[in-house]
Design a protein around this motif. Structure first.
Motif, PDB file in Angstrom:
ATOM      1  N   SER A 110      12.112   7.036 -12.544  1.00  0.00           N
ATOM      2  CA  SER A 110      12.113   8.251 -11.711  1.00  0.00           C
ATOM      3  C   SER A 110      13.485   8.904 -11.695  1.00  0.00           C
ATOM      4  CB  SER A 110      11.726   7.907 -10.260  1.00  0.00           C
ATOM      5  OG  SER A 110      12.793   7.272  -9.587  1.00  0.00           O
ATOM      6  N   SER A 111      13.471  10.233 -11.562  1.00  0.00           N
ATOM      7  CA  SER A 111      14.695  10.999 -11.277  1.00  0.00           C
ATOM      8  C   SER A 111      14.276  12.387 -10.833  1.00  0.00           C
ATOM      9  CB  SER A 111      15.597  11.110 -12.508  1.00  0.00           C
ATOM     10  OG  SER A 111      15.121  12.102 -13.379  1.00  0.00           O
ATOM     11  N   SER A 112      15.236  13.111 -10.303  1.00  0.00           N
ATOM     12  CA  SER A 112      14.977  14.477  -9.848  1.00  0.00           C
ATOM     13  C   SER A 112      14.441  15.350 -10.971  1.00  0.00           C
ATOM     14  CB  SER A 112      16.279  15.108  -9.346  1.00  0.00           C
ATOM     15  OG  SER A 112      16.725  14.450  -8.211  1.00  0.00           O
ATOM     16  N   THR A 113      14.917  15.118 -12.194  1.00  0.00           N
ATOM     17  CA  THR A 113      14.539  16.016 -13.280  1.00  0.00           C
ATOM     18  C   THR A 113      13.178  15.680 -13.885  1.00  0.00           C
ATOM     19  OG1 THR A 113      16.065  14.686 -14.584  1.00  0.00           O
ATOM     20  CG2 THR A 113      16.819  16.851 -13.964  1.00  0.00           C
ATOM     21  N   VAL A 114      12.793  14.406 -13.897  1.00  0.00           N
ATOM     22  CA  VAL A 114      11.487  14.059 -14.509  1.00  0.00           C
ATOM     23  C   VAL A 114      10.436  13.669 -13.469  1.00  0.00           C
ATOM     24  CG1 VAL A 114      12.514  13.321 -16.687  1.00  0.00           C
ATOM     25  CG2 VAL A 114      12.067  11.613 -14.904  1.00  0.00           C
TER      26      VAL A 114
ATOM     27  N   GLU B   3      25.935  16.140  -7.645  1.00  0.00           N
ATOM     28  CA  GLU B   3      24.507  16.070  -7.329  1.00  0.00           C
ATOM     29  C   GLU B   3      23.760  16.940  -8.334  1.00  0.00           C
ATOM     30  OE1 GLU B   3      22.541  14.432  -5.135  1.00  0.00           O
ATOM     31  OE2 GLU B   3      24.259  13.316  -4.426  1.00  0.00           O
ATOM     32  N   VAL B   4      22.563  16.540  -8.685  1.00  0.00           N
ATOM     33  CA  VAL B   4      21.653  17.361  -9.491  1.00  0.00           C
ATOM     34  C   VAL B   4      20.437  17.624  -8.612  1.00  0.00           C
ATOM     35  CG1 VAL B   4      20.225  17.475 -11.568  1.00  0.00           C
ATOM     36  CG2 VAL B   4      22.447  16.328 -11.658  1.00  0.00           C
ATOM     37  N   LEU B   5      20.238  18.896  -8.263  1.00  0.00           N
ATOM     38  CA  LEU B   5      19.154  19.234  -7.328  1.00  0.00           C
ATOM     39  C   LEU B   5      18.057  19.997  -8.058  1.00  0.00           C
ATOM     40  CD1 LEU B   5      22.145  20.003  -5.762  1.00  0.00           C
ATOM     41  CD2 LEU B   5      20.555  19.886  -3.862  1.00  0.00           C
TER      42      LEU B   5
ATOM     43  N   ILE C 211      27.875   5.081  -5.707  1.00  0.00           N
ATOM     44  CA  ILE C 211      28.590   6.338  -5.442  1.00  0.00           C
ATOM     45  C   ILE C 211      28.340   7.244  -6.649  1.00  0.00           C
ATOM     46  CG2 ILE C 211      30.816   7.390  -4.869  1.00  0.00           C
ATOM     47  CD1 ILE C 211      31.828   4.550  -4.166  1.00  0.00           C
ATOM     48  N   LYS C 212      27.886   8.468  -6.393  1.00  0.00           N
ATOM     49  CA  LYS C 212      27.468   9.320  -7.515  1.00  0.00           C
ATOM     50  C   LYS C 212      28.678  10.050  -8.102  1.00  0.00           C
ATOM     51  CE  LYS C 212      23.500  12.274  -8.713  1.00  0.00           C
ATOM     52  NZ  LYS C 212      23.122  11.500  -9.891  1.00  0.00           N
ATOM     53  N   THR C 213      29.527   9.280  -8.819  1.00  0.00           N
ATOM     54  CA  THR C 213      30.728   9.893  -9.391  1.00  0.00           C
ATOM     55  C   THR C 213      30.429  10.428 -10.790  1.00  0.00           C
ATOM     56  OG1 THR C 213      31.706   8.094 -10.690  1.00  0.00           O
ATOM     57  CG2 THR C 213      32.034   8.015  -8.289  1.00  0.00           C
TER      58      THR C 213
ATOM     59  N   GLN D  74      18.308  15.672   1.670  1.00  0.00           N
ATOM     60  CA  GLN D  74      18.545  14.324   1.118  1.00  0.00           C
ATOM     61  C   GLN D  74      19.703  14.338   0.117  1.00  0.00           C
ATOM     62  OE1 GLN D  74      14.198  13.962   0.178  1.00  0.00           O
ATOM     63  NE2 GLN D  74      14.566  11.823   0.584  1.00  0.00           N
ATOM     64  N   HIS D  75      19.773  15.389  -0.701  1.00  0.00           N
ATOM     65  CA  HIS D  75      20.883  15.474  -1.664  1.00  0.00           C
ATOM     66  C   HIS D  75      22.212  15.676  -0.934  1.00  0.00           C
ATOM     67  CE1 HIS D  75      18.871  15.226  -5.562  1.00  0.00           C
ATOM     68  NE2 HIS D  75      17.845  15.823  -4.974  1.00  0.00           N
ATOM     69  N   LEU D  76      22.189  16.473   0.132  1.00  0.00           N
ATOM     70  CA  LEU D  76      23.447  16.685   0.872  1.00  0.00           C
ATOM     71  C   LEU D  76      23.841  15.428   1.643  1.00  0.00           C
ATOM     72  CD1 LEU D  76      23.107  20.399   2.070  1.00  0.00           C
ATOM     73  CD2 LEU D  76      24.327  19.490   0.079  1.00  0.00           C
TER      74      LEU D  76
ATOM     75  N   GLY E 117      18.349   6.694  -5.631  1.00  0.00           N
ATOM     76  CA  GLY E 117      17.772   7.972  -6.068  1.00  0.00           C
ATOM     77  C   GLY E 117      16.980   8.630  -4.943  1.00  0.00           C
ATOM     78  N   VAL E 118      17.098   9.929  -4.853  1.00  0.00           N
ATOM     79  CA  VAL E 118      16.305  10.684  -3.878  1.00  0.00           C
ATOM     80  C   VAL E 118      14.824  10.560  -4.257  1.00  0.00           C
ATOM     81  CG1 VAL E 118      15.800  13.025  -3.054  1.00  0.00           C
ATOM     82  CG2 VAL E 118      18.183  12.259  -3.281  1.00  0.00           C
ATOM     83  N   THR E 119      14.536  10.643  -5.544  1.00  0.00           N
ATOM     84  CA  THR E 119      13.141  10.537  -5.998  1.00  0.00           C
ATOM     85  C   THR E 119      12.607   9.137  -5.707  1.00  0.00           C
ATOM     86  OG1 THR E 119      13.947  11.880  -7.823  1.00  0.00           O
ATOM     87  CG2 THR E 119      11.643  11.194  -7.925  1.00  0.00           C
ATOM     88  N   ARG E 120      13.426   8.127  -5.975  1.00  0.00           N
ATOM     89  CA  ARG E 120      13.041   6.734  -5.681  1.00  0.00           C
ATOM     90  C   ARG E 120      12.643   6.601  -4.219  1.00  0.00           C
ATOM     91  NH1 ARG E 120      15.092   2.794  -2.956  1.00  0.00           N
ATOM     92  NH2 ARG E 120      14.983   0.604  -3.598  1.00  0.00           N
TER      93      ARG E 120
HETATM   94  N1  PDD Z   1      20.672  11.261 -12.450  1.00  0.00           N
HETATM   95  N2  PDD Z   1      20.180   6.406 -11.257  1.00  0.00           N
HETATM   96  C1  PDD Z   1      21.186   7.047 -11.887  1.00  0.00           C
HETATM   97  C2  PDD Z   1      22.271   6.234 -12.524  1.00  0.00           C
HETATM   98  C3  PDD Z   1      21.209   8.449 -11.931  1.00  0.00           C
HETATM   99  O1  PDD Z   1      22.208   9.093 -12.543  1.00  0.00           O
HETATM  100  C4  PDD Z   1      20.144   9.176 -11.325  1.00  0.00           C
HETATM  101  C5  PDD Z   1      20.118  10.673 -11.324  1.00  0.00           C
HETATM  102  C6  PDD Z   1      19.109   8.461 -10.704  1.00  0.00           C
HETATM  103  C7  PDD Z   1      17.962   9.155 -10.013  1.00  0.00           C
HETATM  104  O2  PDD Z   1      18.380   9.798  -8.834  1.00  0.00           O
HETATM  105  P1  PDD Z   1      17.596  11.068  -8.248  1.00  0.00           P
HETATM  106  O3  PDD Z   1      16.195  10.639  -8.051  1.00  0.00           O
HETATM  107  O4  PDD Z   1      18.296  11.349  -6.972  1.00  0.00           O
HETATM  108  O5  PDD Z   1      17.710  12.179  -9.260  1.00  0.00           O
HETATM  109  C8  PDD Z   1      19.177   7.075 -10.672  1.00  0.00           C
HETATM  110  C9  PDD Z   1      20.839  12.703 -12.475  1.00  0.00           C
HETATM  111  C10 PDD Z   1      19.533  13.436 -12.517  1.00  0.00           C
HETATM  112  C11 PDD Z   1      21.774  13.044 -13.621  1.00  0.00           C
HETATM  113  O6  PDD Z   1      22.841  12.448 -13.669  1.00  0.00           O
HETATM  114  O7  PDD Z   1      21.471  13.922 -14.411  1.00  0.00           O
END
Ligand code: PDD
Length: 282
Positions: free
Chosen positions: A243-247, A34-36, A146-148, A48-50, A207-210
């Motif tokens: 969208s993503s957690s970082t941007v 996870e990237v929080l 699955i966030k592998t 949400q991340h957990l 995505g949590v941001t989505r």
């Molecule tokens: N990436 N889709 C993919 C394939 C991702 O790897 C990510 C997140 C997202 C966006 O998810 P969220 O909104 O939960 O960050 C969508 C993280 C930030 C990374 O791998 O660095």
């Protein structure tokens, strides 16, 4: 800034942090992450991340390395010891370390690593001008939900984007539909003004941001549709964004070198980003 990591029960300086070479994350990508985001010293969207971590672990039958209740304590402690106020925390759980053999090893604990780094959001120029994306075939395995840590296809796509002078690569399936970006979710605003994004099935990472952006859009009465869209539709869209957690949210103004709409960030993306920032600020 002190960089303090957590490795299986110990807080250690990042430069001293290590995992066994037989960690299954290294050998089989048998690990999830996870990237929080951390903003103002607070871990954002923690539950949400957990929740998603729990889904990834359950999908692969990996045990929680510590109880879910303890996870926020470790995350908070790494942020505190690292004096991290604005940036990200990275958390990785592998099935553990054992003699290399494909089937699950019996009786070994799963492994937990947490560390973080300061990170600024996108530059004012990126927000004002938007970013470019290219399209690439979606060559990932069939369970990107699955966030592998098995991210090689994502890495290759993102590198191709970088070499093309673009920010992100939008991944395209065999039907010509955009699933998502290499590390971001993908959205367009169609001719009717609806926000369109791929539904959360096994083909994308939810995505949590989505999810938060869609909630905000719904509450604001903005029209939206969770359905796949094609590259052709994206090219003809009024607006596009990612969208993503970082941007958080970034406007997309070029796809494969062609402008989206008038080639400028649009009002829907701007409104949603403002709503999202307001929510995070609370
Ligand atoms: N990436 N889709 C993919 C394939 C991702 O790897 C990510 C997140 C997202 C966006 O998810 P969220 O909104 O939960 O960050 C969508 C993280 C930030 C990374 O791998 O660095």
């Amino acid at each position: 800034m002190p960089r303090i990591s957590y490795v299986n029960g110990l807080y250690v300086p990042l430069r001293d942090a290590a995992l066994p070479i037989e960690d299954r994350g290294c050998q089989f990508a048998d690990a999830v992450y996870e990237v929080l985001p951390v903003a103002g010293g607070r871990v954002c969207h923690l539950e949400q991340h957990l929740d998603r971590l729990g889904r990834s672990l359950a999908a692969l039958s990996i045990a929680w390395p510590v109880s879910r209740r303890v996870m926020p304590v470790i995350l908070g402690e790494v942020a505190r010891r690292s004096r991290l106020t604005d940036g990200v925390l990275y958390l990785q759980v592998s099935r553990g370390a054992a003699h290399r053999s494909h089937p699950f090893p019996a009786g070994i604990p799963s492994s937990l690593v947490v560390y973080g780094w300061p990170q600024k959001g996108p530059s004012a120029a990126m927000l004002a001008e938007g970013v470019a994306v290219i399209t690439r075939p979606d060559e990932r395995w069939r369970r990107p939900d699955i966030k592998t840590v098995g991210l090689l296809a994502n890495v290759l796509a993102r590198q191709a984007a970088k070499e093309a002078g673009a920010y992100e690569a939008w991944l395209v399936n065999g039907e010509g539909q955009v699933t998502e970006g290499s590390a971001t979710n993908a959205f367009i605003v169609d001719a009717e003004g609806r926000i369109v994004t791929h539904p959360t099935d096994s083909h994308i990472l939810g995505g949590v941001t989505r999810s938060n952006l869609l909630d905000l859009a719904r509450r604001a009465g903005m029209a939206l549709a969770e359905r796949p869209f094609t590259v052709a539709e994206a090219s003809a869209a009024r607006e596009a964004f990612l969208s993503s957690s970082t941007v958080m949210l970034l406007p997309v103004v070029r796809i494969d070198g062609r402008p989206v709409g008038d080639g400028r960030p649009g009002p829907v993306a701007a409104r949603l980003r403002a709503l999202y920032q307001e929510m995070r600020g609370r």
